[in-house]
Write an enzyme that holds these catalytic residues in place. Sequence first.
Site, PDB file in Angstrom:
ATOM      1  N   ARG A   1       0.825  -1.209   0.000  1.00 32.41           N
ATOM      2  CA  ARG A   1       0.000   0.000   0.000  1.00 32.41           C
ATOM      3  C   ARG A   1       0.863   1.265   0.000  1.00 32.41           C
ATOM      4  NH1 ARG A   1      -4.718   0.589  -1.507  1.00 32.41           N
ATOM      5  NH2 ARG A   1      -5.450   1.975   0.129  1.00 32.41           N
TER       6      ARG A   1
ATOM      7  N   CYS B   1      -0.016  32.814  24.285  1.00 31.93           N
ATOM      8  CA  CYS B   1      -0.213  31.422  24.715  1.00 31.93           C
ATOM      9  C   CYS B   1      -0.820  31.392  26.112  1.00 31.93           C
ATOM     10  CB  CYS B   1       1.113  30.663  24.710  1.00 31.93           C
ATOM     11  SG  CYS B   1       0.934  29.000  25.383  1.00 31.93           S
TER      12      CYS B   1
ATOM     13  N   ASN C   1      -9.763  21.672  32.376  1.00 28.66           N
ATOM     14  CA  ASN C   1      -9.882  22.111  30.984  1.00 28.66           C
ATOM     15  C   ASN C   1     -10.957  23.196  30.914  1.00 28.66           C
ATOM     16  OD1 ASN C   1     -10.574  22.239  28.116  1.00 28.66           O
ATOM     17  ND2 ASN C   1      -9.395  20.354  27.905  1.00 28.66           N
TER      18      ASN C   1
ATOM     19  N   ASN D   1      -1.691  14.786  22.703  1.00 30.55           N
ATOM     20  CA  ASN D   1      -1.795  14.996  21.263  1.00 30.55           C
ATOM     21  C   ASN D   1      -0.640  15.911  20.866  1.00 30.55           C
ATOM     22  OD1 ASN D   1      -4.348  13.733  21.624  1.00 30.55           O
ATOM     23  ND2 ASN D   1      -5.348  15.722  21.880  1.00 30.55           N
TER      24      ASN D   1
ATOM     25  N   ALA E   1      -4.088  18.122  18.338  1.00 30.66           N
ATOM     26  CA  ALA E   1      -3.761  19.197  19.286  1.00 30.66           C
ATOM     27  C   ALA E   1      -4.336  20.515  18.783  1.00 30.66           C
ATOM     28  CB  ALA E   1      -2.244  19.310  19.450  1.00 30.66           C
ATOM     29  N   SER E   2      -4.824  21.341  19.694  1.00 30.26           N
ATOM     30  CA  SER E   2      -5.287  22.669  19.307  1.00 30.26           C
ATOM     31  C   SER E   2      -4.284  23.738  19.738  1.00 30.26           C
ATOM     32  CB  SER E   2      -6.685  22.952  19.867  1.00 30.26           C
ATOM     33  OG  SER E   2      -6.761  22.630  21.232  1.00 30.26           O
TER      34      SER E   2
ATOM     35  N   HIS F   1       1.368  19.831  26.408  1.00 25.18           N
ATOM     36  CA  HIS F   1       0.418  19.512  27.467  1.00 25.18           C
ATOM     37  C   HIS F   1      -0.130  18.104  27.246  1.00 25.18           C
ATOM     38  CE1 HIS F   1      -2.070  21.026  24.159  1.00 25.18           C
ATOM     39  NE2 HIS F   1      -3.111  20.396  24.691  1.00 25.18           N
TER      40      HIS F   1
ATOM     41  N   CYS G   1      -2.287 -12.599  31.613  1.00 22.62           N
ATOM     42  CA  CYS G   1      -1.628 -11.408  31.093  1.00 22.62           C
ATOM     43  C   CYS G   1      -0.938 -11.745  29.786  1.00 22.62           C
ATOM     44  CB  CYS G   1      -0.624 -10.854  32.088  1.00 22.62           C
ATOM     45  SG  CYS G   1       0.221  -9.411  31.403  1.00 22.62           S
TER      46      CYS G   1
ATOM     47  N   CYS H   1       3.201 -10.770  29.781  1.00 22.65           N
ATOM     48  CA  CYS H   1       4.204 -11.353  30.674  1.00 22.65           C
ATOM     49  C   CYS H   1       4.837 -12.622  30.115  1.00 22.65           C
ATOM     50  CB  CYS H   1       3.598 -11.586  32.062  1.00 22.65           C
ATOM     51  SG  CYS H   1       3.416 -10.027  32.965  1.00 22.65           S
TER      52      CYS H   1
END
Lengths: 305, 305
Positions: free
Chosen positions: A22, A45, A75, A139, A146-147, A152, A174, A177
Amino acid sequence: MTSSEYRRCPVTGRTVVLAPRRAERPMELRHAEPHHRNRVSGGHCPFCPGSEAETPPELFAIRDEAGWQLRVVPNKFPAVDPKSGAFGFHEVLIECSEHFASPTDLSNAQFANIFTAYRERLLHHAADPRIASVSVFKNVGAEAGASLAHLHSQLVALPFVPEPLQQELAATDCRHCGGHDPTRVVAESPHFIAVCPYAPRFAYEMWVLPKDHRPRFETICEVEELAALMKQILTALDRVLNFPAYNWVLHTAPRGDFPYFHWRFEVFPRLSRVAGFEWGSGVFINDVFPERAARELRDAILRGQ
Amino acid sequence: MTSSEYRRCPVTGRTVVLAPRRAERPMELRHAEPHHRNRVSGGHCPFCPGSEAETPPELFAIRDEAGWQLRVVPNKFPAVDPKSGAFGFHEVLIECSEHFASPTDLSNAQFANIFTAYRERLLHHAADPRIASVSVFKNVGAEAGASLAHLHSQLVALPFVPEPLQQELAATDCRHCGGHDPTRVVAESPHFIAVCPYAPRFAYEMWVLPKDHRPRFETICEVEELAALMKQILTALDRVLNFPAYNWVLHTAPRGDFPYFHWRFEVFPRLSRVAGFEWGSGVFINDVFPERAARELRDAILRGQ
């Protein structure tokens, strides 16, 4: 050219198609550049020192004599909220006082601050009986969602356990392991290991996990050691993919007794758009085998030393 | 401002957060423009008339006296392949002979050709006992994962049933046949209805489904009627969102007896990047309530009449 292959992830149960051919297809349409550098505006900022009054009141901070080094605040534009119909907590972890946009600009000590903050906020929400599970994620770059550029993380504490995590919790042993195939190991330290998973959804996806069996991230003691390993593998990722946009997400056990769950970070670059096939079927096409990705990332670490 | 809300989709079982306040957050980082117009390069197109020799041999075509109107060919860069380790078939449906990049440039008759071709290829693969399920989908615009502009759909025939579809198949009644909340209906025709689903993952997501209970798309007779409805709602989407990038995916019953399954198209614009929270938790944050999206889309249809 390696042939295509189906693989089913033993941890998540998801099927992927590894399809190296691909990668050869022609791209007529211009796609967004999936890099996170050179995307920083020169504007104001809200996360920089001096703008503290623009965020809601601080929930947690790490300070030294120079001022704050890391701040956790609610937030300002929350998805979930204790006062809304979608009960929960949505927090922002401002990871440094510098206006850095690239995680590998952080020092090892700054990375350690991030993991210390994750631990403290997870412990805080673990004490709240209304919260069932907590997502911690990051992000990096616009293409990863991300904005704001200033580094952060985010934390979302939910009153329920999301379905995909419920499926993982049903495991009766698990899956981490039993040892790791050395062809997919990227790097390791005394207590942690970074691997490309057997059936990755994304090209160059990496998982970072403790070598010992540990269900909960918040029991971590070795934040400095994890910081050094994380910085090492992200530096390798930046070298191989030229500062890609990426996400990292922490998977840790929710409220309850889940002895077989093993915490992990997933780190996955956002190089291409997820398309109709993936959204429709849930099956992801990945054009890079994890064995090849791990080899390239290991080589990048060697070159950097 | 409407408060946030959790909703669980009765069809897919997925939980979403409807969070209108998220739409107010500042966007410092520049994001790719999620539109599909003005993205057509002037270069050579392997899907245009005259380039037929560049595609693998034709599997199906609709022709009139002017030549071919629609062609189905094997994907030259397949994710799955009968000769590879990932057995399956990956086909491209070239939807028109014109170099159109926007589905709403197609006539109703051309839309009908698309649905006829879907039906014929689904019937073809239904006759192959090695194939368990078929995904049919369309990526419109680079942000939706398209690599070539010339309008096309894709079909992937798989030897297994993907996990998310398996979960839907476990239902013991049809979740579509109980009627549709009129506040979420966008448009309808005698046999079909277009709705914004109760718990959409994406802003302005629409589902198109038959009013009568039908498990399999390939039993469709009314392709012209579906074509007219689909063109109507996509024209409304282009008006409301200025020619957004979007995907559509067809969900139809796989091999076997699944009397409670009801086929549907999902159409979902790709306005924002899916971020760490969604990838980590499987829970999607959507900042537009479907009741509002349906109202805007209905109004756009009225304005266009």
